[in-house]
Design a protein around this motif. Structure first.
Motif, PDB file in Angstrom:
ATOM      1  N   HIS A 152       0.933  -1.146   0.006  1.00 23.38           N
ATOM      2  CA  HIS A 152       0.088   0.174   0.085  1.00 23.38           C
ATOM      3  C   HIS A 152       0.965   1.202  -0.075  1.00 23.38           C
ATOM      4  N   ILE A 153       0.580   2.163  -0.711  1.00 22.66           N
ATOM      5  CA  ILE A 153       1.230   3.625  -0.917  1.00 22.66           C
ATOM      6  C   ILE A 153       0.560   4.624  -0.811  1.00 22.66           C
ATOM      7  N   SER A 154       0.481   5.552  -0.036  1.00 24.19           N
ATOM      8  CA  SER A 154      -0.030   6.715   0.121  1.00 24.19           C
ATOM      9  C   SER A 154       1.035   7.904  -0.163  1.00 24.19           C
ATOM     10  N   LEU A 155       0.446   9.132  -1.201  1.00 23.51           N
ATOM     11  CA  LEU A 155       1.171  10.187  -1.507  1.00 23.51           C
ATOM     12  C   LEU A 155       0.582  11.459  -1.477  1.00 23.51           C
ATOM     13  N   PHE A 156       1.235  12.378  -1.078  1.00 27.88           N
ATOM     14  CA  PHE A 156       0.528  13.745  -0.638  1.00 27.88           C
ATOM     15  C   PHE A 156       1.610  14.843  -0.966  1.00 27.88           C
ATOM     16  N   ALA A 157       1.126  16.097  -1.658  1.00 29.22           N
ATOM     17  CA  ALA A 157       2.048  17.208  -1.969  1.00 29.22           C
ATOM     18  C   ALA A 157       0.926  18.254  -2.117  1.00 29.22           C
ATOM     19  N   ASP A 158       1.411  19.528  -1.642  1.00 29.08           N
ATOM     20  CA  ASP A 158       0.495  20.663  -1.959  1.00 29.08           C
ATOM     21  C   ASP A 158       1.370  21.658  -2.482  1.00 29.08           C
ATOM     22  N   GLY A 159       2.600  21.554  -3.170  1.00 30.58           N
ATOM     23  CA  GLY A 159       3.383  22.693  -3.657  1.00 30.58           C
ATOM     24  C   GLY A 159       4.527  23.256  -2.713  1.00 30.58           C
ATOM     25  N   LYS A 160       4.149  22.836  -1.426  1.00 27.49           N
ATOM     26  CA  LYS A 160       5.315  23.445  -0.384  1.00 27.49           C
ATOM     27  C   LYS A 160       5.985  22.155   0.371  1.00 27.49           C
ATOM     28  N   GLN A 161       4.954  21.192   0.538  1.00 26.21           N
ATOM     29  CA  GLN A 161       5.709  20.179   1.514  1.00 26.21           C
ATOM     30  C   GLN A 161       4.911  18.627   0.598  1.00 26.21           C
ATOM     31  N   ALA A 162       5.673  17.597   0.533  1.00 22.13           N
ATOM     32  CA  ALA A 162       5.383  16.368   0.122  1.00 22.13           C
ATOM     33  C   ALA A 162       5.791  15.213   1.141  1.00 22.13           C
ATOM     34  N   ALA A 163       5.029  14.218   0.977  1.00 24.14           N
ATOM     35  CA  ALA A 163       5.013  13.072   2.010  1.00 24.14           C
ATOM     36  C   ALA A 163       4.506  11.893   1.423  1.00 24.14           C
ATOM     37  N   GLY A 164       5.075  10.845   1.869  1.00 25.58           N
ATOM     38  CA  GLY A 164       4.614   9.472   1.532  1.00 25.58           C
ATOM     39  C   GLY A 164       4.677   8.172   2.293  1.00 25.58           C
ATOM     40  N   MET A 165       3.919   7.175   2.464  1.00 28.69           N
ATOM     41  CA  MET A 165       3.943   6.051   3.289  1.00 28.69           C
ATOM     42  C   MET A 165       3.890   4.858   2.318  1.00 28.69           C
ATOM     43  N   LEU A 166       4.554   3.742   2.772  1.00 37.24           N
ATOM     44  CA  LEU A 166       4.434   2.538   2.255  1.00 37.24           C
ATOM     45  C   LEU A 166       4.409   1.435   3.195  1.00 37.24           C
ATOM     46  N   LEU A 167       3.436   0.548   2.837  1.00 35.00           N
ATOM     47  CA  LEU A 167       2.995  -0.640   3.927  1.00 35.00           C
ATOM     48  C   LEU A 167       3.433  -1.784   3.150  1.00 35.00           C
ATOM     49  N   GLN A 168       3.964  -2.735   3.371  1.00 30.42           N
ATOM     50  CA  GLN A 168       4.350  -3.802   2.604  1.00 30.42           C
ATOM     51  C   GLN A 168       4.614  -5.171   3.404  1.00 30.42           C
ATOM     52  N   VAL A 169       3.884  -6.324   2.969  1.00 34.06           N
ATOM     53  CA  VAL A 169       4.073  -7.529   3.506  1.00 34.06           C
ATOM     54  C   VAL A 169       5.606  -8.098   3.263  1.00 34.06           C
ATOM     55  N   LEU A 170       6.133  -8.500   4.404  1.00 34.44           N
ATOM     56  CA  LEU A 170       7.398  -9.019   4.079  1.00 34.44           C
ATOM     57  C   LEU A 170       7.421 -10.430   3.212  1.00 34.44           C
ATOM     58  N   PRO A 171       8.409 -10.886   2.630  1.00 32.61           N
ATOM     59  CA  PRO A 171       8.533 -11.887   1.762  1.00 32.61           C
ATOM     60  C   PRO A 171       8.722 -13.473   2.466  1.00 32.61           C
ATOM     61  N   THR A 172       7.786 -13.388   3.443  1.00 38.91           N
ATOM     62  CA  THR A 172       7.827 -14.473   4.339  1.00 38.91           C
ATOM     63  C   THR A 172       6.686 -15.368   4.732  1.00 38.91           C
ATOM     64  N   LYS A 173       5.698 -14.711   4.006  1.00 42.11           N
ATOM     65  CA  LYS A 173       4.225 -15.583   3.980  1.00 42.11           C
ATOM     66  C   LYS A 173       3.830 -15.793   2.483  1.00 42.11           C
ATOM     67  N   THR A 174       3.259 -16.844   2.135  1.00 45.21           N
ATOM     68  CA  THR A 174       2.587 -16.715   0.791  1.00 45.21           C
ATOM     69  C   THR A 174       0.950 -16.732   0.981  1.00 45.21           C
ATOM     70  N   GLU A 175       0.651 -16.836   2.069  1.00 43.64           N
ATOM     71  CA  GLU A 175      -1.077 -16.962   2.300  1.00 43.64           C
ATOM     72  C   GLU A 175      -1.379 -15.697   2.702  1.00 43.64           C
ATOM     73  N   GLU A 176      -2.755 -15.513   2.637  1.00 42.91           N
ATOM     74  CA  GLU A 176      -3.502 -14.263   3.009  1.00 42.91           C
ATOM     75  C   GLU A 176      -2.732 -13.960   4.233  1.00 42.91           C
ATOM     76  N   ASN A 177      -2.369 -12.349   4.352  1.00 45.00           N
ATOM     77  CA  ASN A 177      -1.823 -11.948   5.630  1.00 45.00           C
ATOM     78  C   ASN A 177      -2.773 -10.910   6.374  1.00 45.00           C
ATOM     79  N   GLU A 178      -3.390 -11.692   7.310  1.00 47.54           N
ATOM     80  CA  GLU A 178      -4.555 -10.645   7.860  1.00 47.54           C
ATOM     81  C   GLU A 178      -3.684  -9.728   8.795  1.00 47.54           C
ATOM     82  N   ASP A 179      -2.615  -9.579   9.278  1.00 47.67           N
ATOM     83  CA  ASP A 179      -2.105  -8.636   9.819  1.00 47.67           C
ATOM     84  C   ASP A 179      -1.863  -7.337   8.913  1.00 47.67           C
TER      85      ASP A 179
END
Length: 286
Positions: A152-179
């Motif tokens: 999941h990625i979130s990106l923001f900018a308003d011409g003065k500041q910019a920001a972003g967040m990334l959330l990612q499953v670690l490559p240790t599970k192949t099944e659906e990750n409820e966490d």
């Protein structure tokens, strides 16, 4: 006080990792090279935050380039970054568009090209279409294709500041990750104002105060242009000398501006003569 920092964090009780980037001065320095329209300022900020987040995911010494290109009024927008979080970027456009122009309004039918160039090893390139709702959705599609890890990625900018967040499953599970689904629901509550005004510690507490989160040392993000007088001199040698001398005769000097920053390099007749004689370091004074 400027705030140009990337944070990485890990959830101790879940196979999920996160990143957060907040940009201020470095974003303004990229915008300073051109008078970008408002909609393009926002895209450049989002693209810069996205490149920083992607750069933090690479596990090699080298460069990454995230480029948007299409047949709309904006032909190209690109941010280049290194594993040291040094970024630079530029966009080219022709024509007018509304301040609230969408990704499709700006680029028309286009693609996002992500290029990874390690100092050692093979170059990798991934391409996804720009037919998604926004830049973040395009990046999520890239991760779905290239790494096949829920991201999941979130990106923001308003011409003065910019920001972003990334959330990612670690490559240790192949099944659906409820966490991941649980943490995603929390992450999606983040607001632009919070990312622009709060510290990383405060943001993580607001989002995940019931989770065990390990926050790593921050990494500084900076704007860094690689232009130089010598590079500009070398570029002049690709032009026929008679053409350069003709401009010199009319203008009295040759001026070459950098696309990525406001720097201007000036060469007089003595410099030009030395350059075409093979001395690319001629004329050290600008």
């Amino acid at each position: 006080m400027s705030k140009d920092i990337l944070h990485r964090y890990l959830f101790d009780n879940a196979d999920v990792r996160g990143e957060m980037v907040q940009l201020d001065k470095s974003y303004q320095e990229i915008l300073s090279a051109h008078e970008y329209p408002k909609a393009l300022q926002l895209i450049m900020g989002q693209l810069m935050a996205a490149t920083s987040l992607l750069t933090a995911t690479i596990k090699f010494t080298g460069d990454i380039s995230v480029q948007l290109q299409g047949d709309g009024p904006v032909s190209v927008a690109v941010i280049n970054g290194t594993n040291l979080q040094a970024l630079r970027g530029v966009a080219r456009w022709n024509g007018e568009f509304a301040d609230g122009a969408s990704l499709t309004d700006l680029f028309g039918k286009g693609v996002m090209v992500i290029t990874l160039t390690p100092d050692e090893g093979e170059r990798y390139q991934g391409i996804v279409s720009l037919d998604h709702e926004n830049l973040a959705a395009c990046l999520e599609e890239y991760f779905n294709q290239s790494e096949q890890l829920p991201t999941h990625i979130s990106l923001f900018a308003d011409g003065k500041q910019a920001a972003g967040m990334l959330l990612q499953v670690l490559p240790t599970k192949t099944e659906e990750n409820e966490d991941f689904n649980h943490l995603l629901a929390l992450t999606e509550t983040i607001k632009q104002e919070e990312l622009f005004t709060l510290s990383a510690e405060d943001i993580l507490h607001r989002l995940y105060h019931q989770e065990d989160v390990r926050l790593f040392d921050p990494v500084e993000v900076s704007f860094k242009c690689t232009c130089s007088r010598e590079r500009s001199a070398k570029a002049l040698t690709t032009i026929d000398q008679s053409e350069v001398e003709e401009i010199l005769a009319e203008e009295g000097k040759i001026e070459m501006g950098c696309e990525y920053c406001p720097k201007m390099y000036t060469f007089d007749s003595i410099d030009i003569a030395a350059i075409y004689a093979g001395n690319l370091e001629a004329g050290q004074q600008q």
